[in-house]
Design a protein around this motif. Structure first.
Motif, PDB file in Angstrom:
ATOM      1  N   SER A   7      -1.557  -9.179  -0.780  1.00 42.36           N
ATOM      2  CA  SER A   7      -2.018  -7.950  -0.132  1.00 42.36           C
ATOM      3  C   SER A   7      -1.995  -8.101   1.382  1.00 42.36           C
ATOM      4  O   SER A   7      -1.582  -7.179   2.109  1.00 42.36           O
ATOM      5  CB  SER A   7      -3.446  -7.622  -0.594  1.00 42.36           C
ATOM      6  N   ILE A  20      -1.866  -5.889  -3.382  1.00 37.55           N
ATOM      7  CA  ILE A  20      -2.476  -4.575  -3.165  1.00 37.55           C
ATOM      8  C   ILE A  20      -1.802  -3.912  -1.975  1.00 37.55           C
ATOM      9  O   ILE A  20      -1.549  -4.560  -0.966  1.00 37.55           O
ATOM     10  CB  ILE A  20      -3.984  -4.735  -2.910  1.00 37.55           C
ATOM     11  N   TRP A  30      -6.311  -0.513  -0.789  1.00 36.09           N
ATOM     12  CA  TRP A  30      -7.555  -1.043  -1.332  1.00 36.09           C
ATOM     13  C   TRP A  30      -8.416   0.069  -1.928  1.00 36.09           C
ATOM     14  O   TRP A  30      -9.269  -0.201  -2.780  1.00 36.09           O
ATOM     15  CB  TRP A  30      -8.321  -1.823  -0.264  1.00 36.09           C
ATOM     16  N   GLN A  41      -0.055  -0.041  -7.317  1.00 41.23           N
ATOM     17  CA  GLN A  41      -0.041  -0.795  -6.057  1.00 41.23           C
ATOM     18  C   GLN A  41       1.384  -1.142  -5.639  1.00 41.23           C
ATOM     19  O   GLN A  41       1.751  -0.987  -4.478  1.00 41.23           O
ATOM     20  CB  GLN A  41      -0.879  -2.064  -6.199  1.00 41.23           C
TER      21      GLN A  41
END
Length: 640
Positions: A202, A224, A227, A310
């Motif tokens: 992420s 990700i 979030w 995602q």
């Protein structure tokens, strides 16, 4: 005479220059770690330089009036340093190096008596350092040996990791533990590739979205990109206090970060579920146009932790060179589900983008998708070429079990929310009435149906409350061998044997427990799920409460998928309201009416089709679900 000599000298000089220009340029000597279009292990890992430095940032996350410093532990070849040869960097920025560990075996950083790094988690340093790379492991702010405070995907973490890329390119300062200057440009050419699974991946997405120079590629594994979408499902809270839970779990400086923790608690807005400024800061997708790095995405299509929206939304927004692997596992690293192919492909990827070796990986198929246990298909694009949206109506069937396609007439379905209805019971025995759910089934498939992309259920509903949760599941009914992604290791089994991937030292070996796919034979499986808070149907930024008794048309987007439903199987759509298994609804107990004529399912069909629906749904037999009394609500607060 003097003039003639001058002319002759000029002509001779010109002729010499032309001769030199015509001569082929002498090729630069090849580095010892390059053989053809590949790097090879040429340097000692045991004698590599191991250093720990602290990079100064522009942040003050702990509000102590002093710029935060990010701890960086690195390993680099001693031979290239002695030859004044600069090398590229493989970098992983993580909050997990002290609290939780990385990889299937939970490895932590380990240091020698002088505080210098002795063991880096995972195989990246063992494998790539002998091949002419440096490996850099970064403690995110507020974790392990970094100062500042981590902020769950926010600017502290992203800019803290970005500062390391800046340092590697001579744009930021760093010091050793004794305060002396650490200058990276003496040993690196500034080319950086970020990699990491989950939270680590992420942050790679977030740093790439800054457009920082020198970041040549990223490899986000189950990463990700928003979030908000990780902690909420279209306005439905996944688990209250998620942001503060994550922060407290990984923080190494809780006493210094109380103000930061309070900001996480108030900023996350659990009371509304809205997409506010706090979450907008943690959404990297709008900045995808800034990404200069190539992107190699890896994700499990059955990942219920970092769900598949995602990667799908991030992927579609990227405009740089990109590649994708989609596996049938859940939240699992490719090192543990396709190890040999993964190491080889990652090696070629980094060689191409960091070493500049033209090995052809840029011309290879863009996507590799696991379509059945152990069966991988390479394809030109993702979603699969030729994928088209196919709208399917909801038919009335026998008045209890509906059909996908077929006549709806003026039929309605009305049911009262059943907060205790878990997925196992909701998806079993679809021809049997179950309080709190309705089912719609296709006719048995006449040929394989390939779905590739994001399905959407469009529901025309009337509710007796200002809001309710809407939950949709797409189910494959039919006996098959499937990856057991809901098993204890999310689709793999850890074995007792080991294999080694790189060089080792006494403190840091390159050997890891082998794994195998965990495959089970069952009579049905959930392909994908979707959730929507009805009051957020206009916008995720604010609520629009429903007027009881009024009809609304609301889209419920399901998670992205890539699956094949086999010939003879039945595709099912299961609808319910509250889902206390995967989320924490704010309102429960509503009575809802569904207008079948105004409702539909849109499928991303790559190949095949649904056959015409019969007057009634086919009879589908499944094993009975566990008794309701045996179901227990799981802890939804997972670590990304």
């Amino acid at each position: 005479m003097s003039m003639m000599k001058t002319i002759l000298a000029a002509v001779a000089g010109a002729a010499t220059a032309l001769a030199l220009a015509a001569a082929p340029a002498q090729a630069a000597p090849t580095a010892p770690h390059v053989r053809g279009t590949s790097t090879v292990p040429a340097y000692s890992y045991e004698n590599a330089i191991r250093e720990s430095v602290w990079v100064q940032t522009t942040l003050d996350g702990d509000l102590d009036g002093v710029p935060d410093k990010v701890a960086v532990d690195l390993v680099r070849p001693r031979e290239t340093a002695a030859a004044h040869q600069r090398v590229p960097v493989v970098m992983e920025a993580s909050p997990y190096y002290a609290c939780c560990g990385r990889g299937n075996e939970g490895e932590l950083k380990e240091y020698d008596a002088n505080g210098t790094i002795a063991k880096e988690p995972l195989f990246y340093d063992n494998y790539f350092v002998p091949r002419g790379y440096a490996f850099v492991a970064v403690d995110l702010p507020g974790t392990n040996r970094s100062t500042g405070c981590e902020d769950v995907g926010g600017r502290n973490e992203v800019l803290g990791a970005k500062a390391v890329v800046d340092w590697l390119n001579g744009r930021a300062r760093a010091t050793y533990a004794d305060g002396s200057a650490a200058v990276a440009t003496r040993w690196t050419n500034g080319k950086v590739g970020m990699i990491g699974k989950s939270w680590d991946g992420s942050i790679a997405n977030g740093v790439a979205a800054t457009g920082v120079e020198g970041l040549e590629t990223i490899v986000p594994i189950a990463g990700i990109s928003s979030w908000y979408d990780y902690t909420r499902f279209n306005g439905v809270i996944r688990s209250p206090g998620y942001a503060t839970f994550l922060s407290e779990y990984v923080s190494s400086r809780p006493e210094a970060c109380t103000a930061n923790l309070a900001e996480l608690a108030t900023g996350s807005g659990d009371d509304t579920g809205d997409l506010n400024a706090f979450w907008a800061e943690r959404n990297y997708r709008p900045k995808a146009s800034r990404v200069k790095a190539s992107v190699f995405v890896v994700h499990g299509v059955n990942d219920t932790n970092v769900t598949t929206s995602q990667f799908a939304h991030w992927w579609s927004a990227l405009r740089t060179p990109k590649k994708i692997w989609l596996a049938q596992q859940g939240h699992v690293d490719p090192f543990d589900f396709r190890r040999a192919a993964w190491v080889e492909t990652l090696h070629r990827w980094f060689d191409f983008y960091l070493q500049g070796l033209r090995n052809g990986i840029d011309r290879a198929p863009q996507a590799s998708v696991e379509t059945a246990p152990g069966t991988w298909v390479d394809q030109r694009t993702w979603p699969a070429a030729g994928t088209r949206p196919v709208r399917v109506g909801l038919g009335n069937g026998d008045g209890v079990t509906g059909t996908l396609g077929g006549s709806s007439g003026n039929a309605k379905r009305t049911w009262t929310d059943n907060p205790d209805l878990f997925e196992a019971e909701a998806t079993a025995t679809p021809n049997t009435p179950v309080p709190g759910r309705v089912a719609f089934l296709s006719a048995p498939l006449r040929r394989d149906l390939r779905l590739s992309g994001i399905p959407t259920a469009t529901l025309k509903v009337k509710v007796d409350r200002p809001t309710t949760e809407l939950t949709a599941r797409l189910v494959d009914y039919g006996t098959a061998a499937r990856v057991n992604y809901q098993g204890p290791e999310e689709g793999i089994t850890t074995l007792g044997t080991e294999s080694c991937w790189g060089s080792s030292t006494a403190a840091d070996d390159a050997c890891y427990l082998d794994t195998a796919e965990d495959v089970v034979t069952d009579d049905h499986a959930v392909l994908t799920r979707g959730w929507q808070d009805a009051a957020h149907h206009v916008s995720l930024r604010f609520r629009t409460p429903l007027t009881p008794g009024r009809w609304y048309t609301i889209d419920v987007p399901l998670q992205a998928t890539d699956q094949i439903v086999r010939t003879g199987h039945v595709l099912g759509l299961i609808l319910q309201q509250s889902d206390n298994e995967y989320s924490t609804p704010s309102t429960m107990g509503a009575t809802l009416s569904l207008d079948l004529a105004g409702s539909s399912l849109t499928l991303p069909v790559a190949s095949g089709s649904l056959p015409p629906a019969g007057a009634t749904a086919p009879q589908v037999k499944t094993a009975p679900a566990p008794a309701t009394s045996s179901l227990r609500r799981p802890d939804l607060r997972q670590l990304p």
